[in-house]
Design a protein around this motif. Structure first.
Motif, short mmCIF file in Angstrom:
data_model
loop_
_atom_site.label_atom_id
_atom_site.label_comp_id
_atom_site.label_asym_id
_atom_site.label_seq_id
_atom_site.Cartn_x
_atom_site.Cartn_y
_atom_site.Cartn_z
N ILE A 103 -2.21 -0.15 -4.76
CA ILE A 103 -3.10 0.32 -3.69
C ILE A 103 -4.28 -0.64 -3.52
CG2 ILE A 103 -4.82 2.10 -3.14
CD1 ILE A 103 -2.77 4.13 -4.31
N GLY A 104 -4.91 -1.00 -4.64
CA GLY A 104 -6.04 -1.92 -4.57
C GLY A 104 -5.64 -3.28 -4.03
N ALA A 105 -4.45 -3.77 -4.45
CA ALA A 105 -3.98 -5.07 -3.96
C ALA A 105 -3.72 -5.03 -2.46
CB ALA A 105 -2.70 -5.46 -4.71
N GLY A 106 -3.06 -3.97 -2.01
CA GLY A 106 -2.76 -3.86 -0.58
C GLY A 106 -4.01 -3.77 0.27
N ILE A 107 -4.96 -2.93 -0.15
CA ILE A 107 -6.19 -2.77 0.62
C ILE A 107 -7.03 -4.04 0.57
CG2 ILE A 107 -8.35 -1.46 0.79
CD1 ILE A 107 -6.84 0.97 -0.23
N LEU A 133 0.83 -1.21 0.00
CA LEU A 133 0.00 0.00 0.00
C LEU A 133 0.86 1.26 0.00
CD1 LEU A 133 -2.71 1.49 0.26
CD2 LEU A 133 -2.59 1.10 2.73
N SER A 134 1.90 1.28 0.84
CA SER A 134 2.80 2.45 0.89
C SER A 134 3.47 2.70 -0.45
CB SER A 134 3.85 2.25 1.99
OG SER A 134 3.27 2.04 3.25
N ALA A 135 3.95 1.62 -1.07
CA ALA A 135 4.60 1.76 -2.38
C ALA A 135 3.63 2.28 -3.43
CB ALA A 135 5.18 0.41 -2.81
N ALA A 193 0.53 5.45 5.79
CA ALA A 193 0.63 3.99 5.71
C ALA A 193 1.94 3.49 6.32
CB ALA A 193 0.50 3.53 4.26
N LEU A 194 3.04 4.21 6.10
CA LEU A 194 4.32 3.81 6.67
C LEU A 194 4.31 3.89 8.19
CD1 LEU A 194 6.82 5.47 4.17
CD2 LEU A 194 6.51 3.02 4.56
#
Length: 408
Positions: free
Chosen positions: A112-116, A90-92, A178-179
């Motif tokens: 972003i979508g993958a992380g969330i 998400l941070s990346a 996020a970090l």
């Protein structure tokens, strides 16, 4: 990768709740922070409306596509490490999205979508493990954190762009949030490797697909989420077309999301009052319909009351939909499989909503036509709520077969 520590003990329940809230706060700013900036981005003429439509659709689609991989990832890395990895992704993605080029915008949005998608699936499982006796009520607290994060993303998006002098830096700034969650999570939570028990499979996924109740829960999740992501993606743009300033449109969206805090925390209490959740669903979905009508078709005097009603309805409907996954499951393993199905399939369907509205805006369709589309989706959600909200549960019979059982 950060160093792995095995000696740390599990945090207290209060500490875990704080961590849960901190992580939950990061699940919506990435989605809500883009919408208020869309009129400004579009006015620069660098990206077409179709391109911007894809930027609002892609993260929601990825929520659905990557959510089913969360259990697989947890079995191999463990829940804690998987959640940390999702925060890194998400941070990346947030950092990449702040670089003004089409490849980085799309790449960042996909990450972003993958992380969330992974975070949203894993966090409820951790809540159920750490706070088993109050998992349904903690769902309300978790949903409240999501709503607050969305309100911050919508409300601070324009001020951050003005302060930093760039809409791209405004988008990138959320990576620091996020970090912060990642560092707190890694510092406080133990990060054990997956054990053998975690690597066992439940075997209910295919059986769920043969149960109409599972499909009803999934379609309810998808339809009400579609309306939520249309609001996240396009409400400020629709309001600007109605004559509102971009800052006021952003604050109306922010207020609507912020007010979701109250109904999100109250909805699980409502769900506990009865085994039949249909009345509660119809009440909150009616509020959604009234709020949309007042915001999009009503006079300017109705805009703030409309934003409040929309927020109360959407916060309640989302929290009830998440709670319904637990209430319609006979045990925790079924709940995990039903959660993956409802969120994976539901969010994949939900992604079609923002794309459809973006295409309608690109085709210069009237605000009345767009509003009727939203109300049609709302009617479908109500129909699914009348089915999924009944007193039935997915459980195993004496032969170990997954069946739908009527509750007493």
């Amino acid at each position: 990768m950060l160093p792995i520590t095995h000696s740390r003990k599990n945090p207290t329940q209060l500490t875990f709740i704080v961590l849960m809230i901190l992580v939950g706060l990061n699940l919506r700013p990435a989605l809500a922070s883009l919408a208020p900036l869309l009129p400004r981005i579009a006015s620069e003429g660098q990206f077409s409306v179709l391109t911007l439509s894809m930027l609002t659709t892609l993260p929601v689609l990825c929520l659905g596509l990557f959510a089913p991989f969360a259990p697989w990832l947890a079995r191999r890395l463990g829940l804690e490490r998987s959640l940390a990895l999702a925060l890194i992704i998400l941070s990346a993605g947030l950092a990449l999205r702040g670089i003004v080029s089409l490849p980085t915008l799309y790449s960042g949005t996909l990450l972003i979508g993958a992380g969330i998608g992974v975070l949203g699936t894993l966090l409820p499982a951790l809540v159920k493990r750490e706070l088993a006796d109050s998992a349904d009520l903690m769902t309300g607290v978790y949903t409240m954190a999501l709503c607050l994060g969305g309100a911050l993303g919508a409300g601070l998006s324009i001020p951050l762009a003005d302060l930093l002098g760039s809409w791209s830096l405004s988008l990138m700034s959320w990576a620091s949030f996020a970090l912060t969650a990642l560092l707190a999570w890694w510092w406080i939570m133990p990060q054990p490797a997956a054990d053998q028990q975690q690597q066992e499979t439940t075997g209910y996924a295919r059986a769920l697909l043969r149960q109409p109740l599972a499909w009803q829960v999934m379609l309810l999740m998808g339809s009400q989420s579609s309306l939520a992501y249309i609001v996240f993606g396009w409400l400020p743009t629709l309001l600007v077309q109605q004559g509102y300033g971009e800052s006021e449109a952003g604050w109306l969206m922010s207020a609507s999301i912020l007010i979701q805090l109250f109904s999100a925390i109250a909805a699980p209490w409502l769900a506990r009052l009865s085994k039949d959740q249909r009345p509660a669903f119809i009440a909150v979905l009616t509020l959604v319909g009234l709020g949309l009508w007042m915001l999009l078709l009503g006079s300017p005097a109705l805009s703030w009351p409309g934003a409040i009603l929309l927020g109360l309805g959407q916060g309640g409907s989302f929290s009830l939909a998440l709670t319904l996954i637990v209430l319609r499951s006979g045990n925790s393993k079924i709940a995990g499989e039903l959660s993956a199905l409802a969120q994976g399939g539901g969010y994949t369907l939900a992604a079609m909503g923002p794309l459809a509205v973006g295409l309608m805006i690109d085709a210069n369709m009237s605000i009345q036509g767009i509003t009727w589309l939203l109300l049609t989706v709302l009617a479908f959600a109500a129909a699914m709520a009348l089915l999924a909200g009944r007193q039935y549960v997915l459980d195993l019979d004496d032969n170990g077969t997954l069946v739908t059982i009527k509750q007493d």
